[in-house]
Design a protein around this motif. Structure first.
Motif, PDB file in Angstrom:
ATOM      1  N   LYS A 159       0.660  -1.459  -0.074  1.00 57.37           N
ATOM      2  CA  LYS A 159      -0.048  -0.024   0.599  1.00 57.37           C
ATOM      3  C   LYS A 159       0.916   1.276   0.095  1.00 57.37           C
ATOM      4  CE  LYS A 159      -4.175   2.169   2.181  1.00 57.37           C
ATOM      5  NZ  LYS A 159      -4.212   1.663   3.675  1.00 57.37           N
ATOM      6  N   ASP A 160       2.077   1.639   1.019  1.00 63.09           N
ATOM      7  CA  ASP A 160       2.681   2.021   0.131  1.00 63.09           C
ATOM      8  C   ASP A 160       3.973   2.303  -0.065  1.00 63.09           C
ATOM      9  OD1 ASP A 160       1.638   2.887   3.471  1.00 63.09           O
ATOM     10  OD2 ASP A 160       3.321   1.862   4.186  1.00 63.09           O
ATOM     11  N   LYS A 161       3.962   1.680  -0.999  1.00 62.34           N
ATOM     12  CA  LYS A 161       4.746   1.385  -2.598  1.00 62.34           C
ATOM     13  C   LYS A 161       6.007   1.293  -2.238  1.00 62.34           C
ATOM     14  CE  LYS A 161       1.828   4.205  -5.088  1.00 62.34           C
ATOM     15  NZ  LYS A 161       0.473   4.631  -5.091  1.00 62.34           N
ATOM     16  N   LYS A 162       6.163  -0.009  -0.708  1.00 63.02           N
ATOM     17  CA  LYS A 162       8.119  -0.366  -0.928  1.00 63.02           C
ATOM     18  C   LYS A 162       7.737  -1.444  -1.026  1.00 63.02           C
ATOM     19  CE  LYS A 162       8.639   2.789   2.305  1.00 63.02           C
ATOM     20  NZ  LYS A 162       7.783   3.471   3.601  1.00 63.02           N
ATOM     21  N   SER A 163       8.771  -2.078  -1.402  1.00 66.46           N
ATOM     22  CA  SER A 163       9.145  -3.206  -1.836  1.00 66.46           C
ATOM     23  C   SER A 163       8.797  -4.513  -0.443  1.00 66.46           C
ATOM     24  CB  SER A 163      10.717  -3.628  -1.581  1.00 66.46           C
ATOM     25  OG  SER A 163      11.321  -4.695  -2.216  1.00 66.46           O
ATOM     26  N   ILE A 164       8.654  -5.209  -1.223  1.00 68.17           N
ATOM     27  CA  ILE A 164       8.349  -6.502  -0.549  1.00 68.17           C
ATOM     28  C   ILE A 164       9.240  -7.617  -1.126  1.00 68.17           C
ATOM     29  CG2 ILE A 164       5.730  -6.264   0.157  1.00 68.17           C
ATOM     30  CD1 ILE A 164       4.844  -8.417  -1.950  1.00 68.17           C
ATOM     31  N   LYS A 165      10.367  -7.367  -1.797  1.00 70.04           N
ATOM     32  CA  LYS A 165      11.130  -8.277  -1.843  1.00 70.04           C
ATOM     33  C   LYS A 165      11.752  -9.393  -0.819  1.00 70.04           C
ATOM     34  CE  LYS A 165      15.010  -9.287  -5.398  1.00 70.04           C
ATOM     35  NZ  LYS A 165      13.998 -10.443  -6.319  1.00 70.04           N
ATOM     36  N   TYR A 166      12.090 -10.027  -1.121  1.00 71.12           N
ATOM     37  CA  TYR A 166      12.818 -11.336   0.024  1.00 71.12           C
ATOM     38  C   TYR A 166      11.311 -11.613   1.150  1.00 71.12           C
ATOM     39  CZ  TYR A 166      16.962  -9.787  -2.112  1.00 71.12           C
ATOM     40  OH  TYR A 166      17.619  -8.992  -3.363  1.00 71.12           O
ATOM     41  N   LEU A 167      10.739 -10.569   0.977  1.00 69.16           N
ATOM     42  CA  LEU A 167       9.324 -11.437   1.921  1.00 69.16           C
ATOM     43  C   LEU A 167       8.254 -12.674   1.733  1.00 69.16           C
ATOM     44  CD1 LEU A 167       8.934  -7.636   3.134  1.00 69.16           C
ATOM     45  CD2 LEU A 167      10.128  -9.820   4.481  1.00 69.16           C
ATOM     46  N   VAL A 168       8.261 -12.379   0.103  1.00 72.49           N
ATOM     47  CA  VAL A 168       7.023 -13.050  -0.329  1.00 72.49           C
ATOM     48  C   VAL A 168       8.161 -13.963  -1.769  1.00 72.49           C
ATOM     49  CG1 VAL A 168       5.635 -12.398   0.184  1.00 72.49           C
ATOM     50  CG2 VAL A 168       6.005 -11.256  -1.563  1.00 72.49           C
ATOM     51  N   ASN A 169       7.460 -14.868  -1.755  1.00 73.18           N
ATOM     52  CA  ASN A 169       7.914 -15.090  -3.138  1.00 73.18           C
ATOM     53  C   ASN A 169       8.120 -14.364  -4.605  1.00 73.18           C
ATOM     54  OD1 ASN A 169       7.528 -16.847  -5.563  1.00 73.18           O
ATOM     55  ND2 ASN A 169       8.074 -19.034  -4.609  1.00 73.18           N
ATOM     56  N   ASP A 170       8.647 -14.403  -5.583  1.00 72.41           N
ATOM     57  CA  ASP A 170       9.004 -13.844  -6.785  1.00 72.41           C
ATOM     58  C   ASP A 170       7.872 -13.501  -7.747  1.00 72.41           C
ATOM     59  OD1 ASP A 170      10.444 -12.425  -6.211  1.00 72.41           O
ATOM     60  OD2 ASP A 170      12.411 -13.626  -7.430  1.00 72.41           O
ATOM     61  N   LYS A 171       7.216 -15.000  -7.332  1.00 71.55           N
ATOM     62  CA  LYS A 171       5.906 -15.338  -8.587  1.00 71.55           C
ATOM     63  C   LYS A 171       4.957 -14.849  -7.803  1.00 71.55           C
ATOM     64  CE  LYS A 171       7.480 -18.090 -11.900  1.00 71.55           C
ATOM     65  NZ  LYS A 171       7.582 -16.928 -13.280  1.00 71.55           N
ATOM     66  N   VAL A 172       4.661 -14.610  -6.658  1.00 71.14           N
ATOM     67  CA  VAL A 172       3.940 -13.840  -5.775  1.00 71.14           C
ATOM     68  C   VAL A 172       3.964 -13.030  -5.656  1.00 71.14           C
ATOM     69  CG1 VAL A 172       2.923 -13.919  -3.358  1.00 71.14           C
ATOM     70  CG2 VAL A 172       3.957 -16.223  -3.940  1.00 71.14           C
ATOM     71  N   ILE A 226       0.772  -9.979  -7.497  1.00 63.21           N
ATOM     72  CA  ILE A 226       0.182  -8.672  -6.727  1.00 63.21           C
ATOM     73  C   ILE A 226       0.392  -7.914  -7.886  1.00 63.21           C
ATOM     74  CG2 ILE A 226       0.618  -7.187  -4.417  1.00 63.21           C
ATOM     75  CD1 ILE A 226       2.185 -10.104  -3.245  1.00 63.21           C
ATOM     76  N   ASN A 227       0.705  -7.967  -8.166  1.00 57.39           N
ATOM     77  CA  ASN A 227       1.467  -6.918  -8.774  1.00 57.39           C
ATOM     78  C   ASN A 227       0.233  -6.934  -9.955  1.00 57.39           C
ATOM     79  OD1 ASN A 227       3.244  -5.474  -7.714  1.00 57.39           O
ATOM     80  ND2 ASN A 227       5.268  -6.220  -9.303  1.00 57.39           N
ATOM     81  N   ARG A 228       0.458  -8.185 -10.977  1.00 52.40           N
ATOM     82  CA  ARG A 228      -1.199  -8.555 -11.875  1.00 52.40           C
ATOM     83  C   ARG A 228      -2.173  -8.132 -11.694  1.00 52.40           C
ATOM     84  NH1 ARG A 228       0.960 -13.172 -12.895  1.00 52.40           N
ATOM     85  NH2 ARG A 228      -0.466 -13.863 -12.504  1.00 52.40           N
ATOM     86  N   GLU A 229      -2.642  -8.345 -10.796  1.00 53.16           N
ATOM     87  CA  GLU A 229      -3.796  -8.356 -10.168  1.00 53.16           C
ATOM     88  C   GLU A 229      -4.002  -7.224  -9.378  1.00 53.16           C
ATOM     89  OE1 GLU A 229      -6.493 -10.617 -10.697  1.00 53.16           O
ATOM     90  OE2 GLU A 229      -5.242 -12.416 -11.622  1.00 53.16           O
ATOM     91  N   ASN A 230      -3.169  -6.370  -9.136  1.00 51.43           N
ATOM     92  CA  ASN A 230      -3.324  -4.564  -7.953  1.00 51.43           C
ATOM     93  C   ASN A 230      -3.730  -5.524  -7.016  1.00 51.43           C
ATOM     94  OD1 ASN A 230      -2.119  -2.314  -8.722  1.00 51.43           O
ATOM     95  ND2 ASN A 230      -4.494  -2.135  -9.202  1.00 51.43           N
ATOM     96  N   LEU A 231      -2.971  -5.911  -5.901  1.00 51.63           N
ATOM     97  CA  LEU A 231      -3.818  -6.029  -4.708  1.00 51.63           C
ATOM     98  C   LEU A 231      -2.945  -5.521  -3.274  1.00 51.63           C
ATOM     99  CD1 LEU A 231      -3.091  -9.931  -4.605  1.00 51.63           C
ATOM    100  CD2 LEU A 231      -4.921  -8.397  -5.603  1.00 51.63           C
ATOM    101  N   TYR A 232      -3.515  -5.333  -2.506  1.00 50.69           N
ATOM    102  CA  TYR A 232      -3.490  -4.141  -1.437  1.00 50.69           C
ATOM    103  C   TYR A 232      -2.865  -2.880  -2.017  1.00 50.69           C
ATOM    104  CZ  TYR A 232      -2.368  -9.040  -0.836  1.00 50.69           C
ATOM    105  OH  TYR A 232      -2.797 -10.771  -0.531  1.00 50.69           O
ATOM    106  N   VAL A 233      -3.606  -1.900  -2.609  1.00 51.28           N
ATOM    107  CA  VAL A 233      -3.315  -0.721  -3.465  1.00 51.28           C
ATOM    108  C   VAL A 233      -3.668  -0.240  -2.632  1.00 51.28           C
ATOM    109  CG1 VAL A 233      -1.512  -1.485  -5.114  1.00 51.28           C
ATOM    110  CG2 VAL A 233      -4.153  -0.940  -5.943  1.00 51.28           C
TER     111      VAL A 233
END
Length: 197
Positions: free
Chosen positions: A173-186, A190-197
């Motif tokens: 939501k805050d447009k911050k990185s979640i790399k290494y916190l979730v799987n890259d495919k996940v 999230i980006n494709r479905e525009n989730l949590y924004v």
């Protein structure tokens, strides 16, 4: 077989979930974990949840390389409410030759007296995993109290990780990185479905 039951909304599934499951498999010598995405958890009925189909896609991507973890549809069938005691009961009756262990986080465990028929749950094989690295004396005393009448309660405390789906959603939501916190495919989903924004 020794099988762990790990329920949750998994909105989204994150590295903490995966490390917990792998750690529990190792510590308890489990043959398998059934991951149970919940379409309608009774304690989160008012919460906005991502569509179950999208959450399932994320879970599938996150676990696809681990043959010891598989999705089970019991907790999202028909979009109906399943209480934990019913879920455990279903697996015990349906697969009487297997031994089931319900996996629960310390925060949920300390809140379990608010759960429907919690006394029944406390008689089952329980694996409690620590969420926080500091020593929680109320957690230890609660577990010791239950051990007086149920020896089959186990605390897994060798790898506490304070990562939550709430944190992931907040970072997105805050447009911050979640790399290494979730799987890259996940992340891609999230980006494709525009989730949590």
């Amino acid at each position: 077989m020794k099988i762990g039951l790990f329920g949750g909304t998994f909105d989204p599934i994150h590295i903490g979930h995966l490390i917990i499951m792998e750690n529990v498999i190792n510590a308890m010598n489990l043959d398998k974990i059934y991951i149970l995405p919940n379409s309608n958890p009774p304690h989160k009925l008012q919460n906005k949840k991502t569509d179950i189909k999208i959450r399932l896609k994320m879970v599938r991507e996150a676990i696809k390389d681990n043959h010891k973890i598989e999705i089970n549809d019991y907790d999202y069938r028909n979009n109906s409410i399943h209480y934990t005691y019913q879920t455990i009961d279903f697996f015990k009756k349906t697969y009487p030759d297997d031994e089931f262990y319900f996996i629960i986080g310390e925060d949920s465990f300390l809140d379990i007296k608010k759960w429907k028929n919690y006394e029944q749950i406390l008689k089952e094989n329980l694996i409690v995993f620590k969420r926080y690295s500091e020593i929680n004396s109320s957690l230890l005393s609660e577990i010791n109290e239950i051990k007086k009448y149920n020896k089959n309660i186990y605390l897994i405390d060798n790898m506490a990780l304070d990562i939550s789906s709430t944190l992931i959603r907040s970072l997105v939501k805050d447009k911050k990185s979640i790399k290494y916190l979730v799987n890259d495919k996940v992340i891609e989903i999230i980006n494709r479905e525009n989730l949590y924004v």
